[in-house]
Design a protein around this motif. Structure first.
Motif, mmCIF file in Angstrom:
data_model
loop_
_atom_site.group_PDB
_atom_site.id
_atom_site.type_symbol
_atom_site.label_atom_id
_atom_site.label_comp_id
_atom_site.label_asym_id
_atom_site.label_seq_id
_atom_site.Cartn_x
_atom_site.Cartn_y
_atom_site.Cartn_z
ATOM 1 N N LEU A 273 0.839 -1.196 0.000
ATOM 2 C CA LEU A 273 0.000 0.000 0.000
ATOM 3 C C LEU A 273 0.875 1.247 0.000
ATOM 4 N N GLY A 274 1.928 1.196 0.808
ATOM 5 C CA GLY A 274 2.854 2.324 0.914
ATOM 6 C C GLY A 274 3.485 2.654 -0.430
ATOM 7 N N THR A 275 3.894 1.605 -1.140
ATOM 8 C CA THR A 275 4.529 1.822 -2.436
ATOM 9 C C THR A 275 3.560 2.489 -3.408
ATOM 10 N N LEU A 276 2.325 1.998 -3.369
ATOM 11 C CA LEU A 276 1.295 2.563 -4.251
ATOM 12 C C LEU A 276 1.050 4.032 -3.905
ATOM 13 N N ILE A 277 0.896 4.283 -2.595
ATOM 14 C CA ILE A 277 0.623 5.648 -2.140
ATOM 15 C C ILE A 277 1.769 6.586 -2.527
ATOM 16 N N VAL A 326 -0.920 15.011 0.715
ATOM 17 C CA VAL A 326 0.184 14.415 -0.033
ATOM 18 C C VAL A 326 1.416 14.241 0.857
ATOM 19 N N LYS A 327 1.638 15.268 1.643
ATOM 20 C CA LYS A 327 2.803 15.216 2.530
ATOM 21 C C LYS A 327 2.690 14.045 3.510
ATOM 22 N N ASN A 328 1.521 13.928 4.107
ATOM 23 C CA ASN A 328 1.306 12.831 5.057
ATOM 24 C C ASN A 328 1.345 11.476 4.374
ATOM 25 N N LEU A 329 0.773 11.400 3.181
ATOM 26 C CA LEU A 329 0.794 10.137 2.448
ATOM 27 C C LEU A 329 2.224 9.706 2.168
ATOM 28 N N LEU A 330 3.029 10.684 1.799
ATOM 29 C CA LEU A 330 4.425 10.362 1.483
ATOM 30 C C LEU A 330 5.183 9.908 2.727
ATOM 31 N N THR A 331 4.937 10.621 3.816
ATOM 32 C CA THR A 331 5.626 10.237 5.051
ATOM 33 C C THR A 331 5.168 8.856 5.490
ATOM 34 N N TYR A 332 3.853 8.665 5.400
ATOM 35 C CA TYR A 332 3.308 7.375 5.792
ATOM 36 C C TYR A 332 3.914 6.259 4.950
ATOM 37 N N SER A 333 3.983 6.496 3.637
ATOM 38 C CA SER A 333 4.513 5.454 2.750
ATOM 39 C C SER A 333 5.980 5.193 3.059
#
Lengths: 493, 123
Positions: A273-277, A326-333
């Motif tokens: 999921l992280g890679t996709l995000i 986007v920022k959070n998604l990137l950090t999360y991923s």
């Protein structure tokens, strides 16, 4: 026969009586004849009768004596004719008796030998038993013990024989044992003792010995005795305990394995999921930068009154939200893909970060009172400044959202050090979090905010960052009153 | 005298963001579409701050940084990144080579750009 024998006369006595009777008879006969000649007829007749009587007595005496000699095998009373015959009879009777006695002695000796051998066998059997053997009588007194009993309980034979069997029990079992004992005597049968209970014996020195006991009732001279066979199971118990411990360890290990597998599956999922995000967010990053800055530029360059300014303001707000997402998604991923290699961490000043955040949220914090209490001389933290900023700003953003409808809007930020941690406490007067949600609050994509208000990533990102630095993040909350987040970051990581 | 910023990014949106944000400001923004173009400009001019993208075609951010440090070991370089681990791996390489730089997480709005740039350049 016995009466006769008692009143019988010896040979000499019989002769003497005969002589007396003869003399008496002769004297009476002469005297009688004289009386008749002298015309004392009656007296003469009486005397003659007495003579006859004497003769009769002699005859009777003789007959009686002869009879007696034949019947009684008495040497002294034997007549000379029967003597040799009687001796022969006696000799053979004696021989028979002797044979019989010899046979009896032989039988008795044989029996005694058998008994002795049996006793020896019994003793050696009892003595050589690897288990303790105790024979008790019907009153519970110990009668026989073997060597192994001495070894097991530490008593010498003379110290324990004659004592009650309860002597060998731990104190706490003694009271009940009398009852068990009388039950056994009422229903005596071969059986193990105390099925389902753990049995213990008591050593002379007081320590307890785990045992197993078999009971055998034995009838001896109409008395019931009990043979107890006692097996020391100390080693077995130890092994059982070890086995149980191993089993527990195994079960624990199994559980751990299960949970690890679940975690692995989960982390694999999250990684994918992280890679996709990451891919999506990264592609959106630059366009959003453009949209955000273009709209801000437009807004800045038109007059503040009018519909256009209003629309552009909204556009900026929405574009900022996109940027945050986007920022959070990137950090999360970054964290969820797992293999997050540590970059070189620099020293970060917490004061500086908080200053930055206050500036960042300046427009959102206009109606919020912020109290700062940062301990002096707080050491710089070994953490990427942007990461620390993200940890704190996500919590503060959460606080700002939670206070949206609250009358009192306050954020208290405290920072202090203890021996090993730098502690950061962020407290708000927001609506609070229900206890049920405590565990979920840090889950990715979990949010209680209305749709469009949050991604549910903020706090999960904060937690990931804090944990990456071997720190801890926890919270306390009271619905309607507010929430307090505790962030602990190690001083030397 | 105006402070000079060089923005090296293949994304037009990013370059324009800087240009528009610092219009009529104490900063002057110059832009380059690639690492090569950025290095050419750096040879001709002196800058107070270089904003560098990490992921660019041909010459990437780390490679560009290497050349920048050869030309000007002292100039402030801020790498704008999306904080993805692939980029961090690249940055790790740069750190190990001893190349100095700072990192900023994208995306930034004009307020944040103002704030960041002014605080870096002490304006």
């Amino acid at each position: 026969m016995r009466v006769l024998k008692e009143f019988s006369l010896s040979k000499n006595e019989a002769c003497l009586v005969n002589i007396v009777l003869i003399v008496f008879a002769v004297a009476m006969f002469i005297n009688g004849l004289l009386m008749l000649l002298n015309e004392f007829i009656i007296v003469g007749i009486v005397q003659l009768i007495l003579v006859l009587f004497s003769l009769a007595s002699m005859a009777v005496l003789r007959m009686t004596y002869k009879k007696e000699s034949v019947i009684i095998a008495d040497n002294t009373a034997q007549t000379s004719e029967s003597k040799s015959e009687s001796v022969r009879d006696d000799a053979s009777a004696l021989e028979a008796t002797l044979r019989r006695l010899k046979a009896e002695i032989y039988e008795r000796e044989k029996r005694e030998t058998l008994i002795r051998e049996s006793e020896e066998r019994f003793r050696s059997l009892v003595e050589s038993s690897p288990n303790s053997i105790i024979l008790t009588d019907s009153d519970g007194y110990i009668r026989i013990i073997n060597k192994q009993t001495e070894v097991l309980f530490g008593y010498q034979r003379h110290e324990i024989i004659g004592k009650t069997i309860e002597t060998l029990l731990p104190d706490r079992y003694r009271a009940n044992h009398f009852g068990y004992r009388s039950d056994f005597y009422q229903h005596p049968q071969i059986r193990p003792m105390g099925v389902g209970r753990d049995l213990y014996g008591k050593h002379k020195e007081g320590c307890e010995i785990p045992v197993e006991i078999g009971l055998t009732p034995i009838k001896s001279q109409d008395k019931l005795m009990v043979l107890s066979t006692i097996v020391d199971i100390t080693e077995r118990k130890k092994n059982e305990e070890k086995l149980m411990q191993k089993n527990e360890e195994l079960a624990k290990f199994n559980e751990e394995l299960k949970s690890r597998t679940a975690q692995l599956i989960q982390s694999e999922k999250m990684s994918a999921l992280g890679t996709l995000i990451a891919g999506v967010a990264h592609e959106l990053n630059n366009p959003i930068t453009g949209i955000l800055n273009y709209s801000q530029y437009c807004r800045k360059n038109i007059p503040s009154d009018g519909k256009l300014a209003e629309v552009l303001d909204d556009l900026v707000v929405e574009a900022k939200r996109c940027a945050d997402i986007v920022k959070n998604l990137l950090t999360y991923s970054y964290f969820s893909t797992g293999k997050n290699e540590k970059t070189t961490d620099v020293s970060t000043d917490l004061n500086e970060i908080i200053k930055r955040i206050r500036n960042l949220f300046a427009n959102l914090l206009t109606d919020v009172t912020v109290h700062l209490s940062i301990e002096n001389n707080l050491p710089p933290l070994r953490i990427q400044p942007n990461k620390l900023q993200q940890v704190v700003s996500n919590i503060i953003k959460n606080s700002i959202d939670a206070m949206e409808n609250q009358e009192k809007k306050e954020i208290i930020i405290k920072a202090f050090r203890d021996k090993t941690y730098c502690n950061l406490v962020i407290e708000d007067t927001g609506m609070g979090i229900k206890a049920d949600d405590f565990s979920k609050i840090f889950d990715p994509f979990y949010t209680t905010k209305e749709v469009g208000k949050g991604t549910g990533l903020g706090l999960s990102v904060s937690k990931s960052i804090v944990e990456e630095y071997n720190g801890e993040i926890t919270l306390e909350s009271e619905v309607g009153k507010g929430t307090r987040f505790y962030v602990k970051l190690p001083l030397n990581n | 005298m105006k402070k000079k910023i060089l923005v090296i990014d293949d994304e037009k949106a990013v370059r324009n963001s800087f240009l528009l944000t610092f219009e009529n400001s104490p900063c002057m923004v110059d832009t380059a579409e690639s690492g090569m173009e950025g290095l050419e400009k750096l040879q001709k001019d002196r800058y107070d701050l270089i904003v560098l993208d990490l992921k660019m075609p041909q010459m990437d951010g780390v490679e560009t940084l290497r050349h920048i440090r050869k030309l000007d070991p002292a100039v402030l370089v801020y790498i704008f990144t999306a904080f993805h681990r692939d980029y961090f791996m690249q940055l790790d390489k740069a750190v190990k080579e001893g190349l100095s730089f700072e990192i900023v997480q994208k995306p930034l709005d004009s307020d944040q750009l103002h704030q960041l740039v002014y605080s870096i350049l002490s304006i």
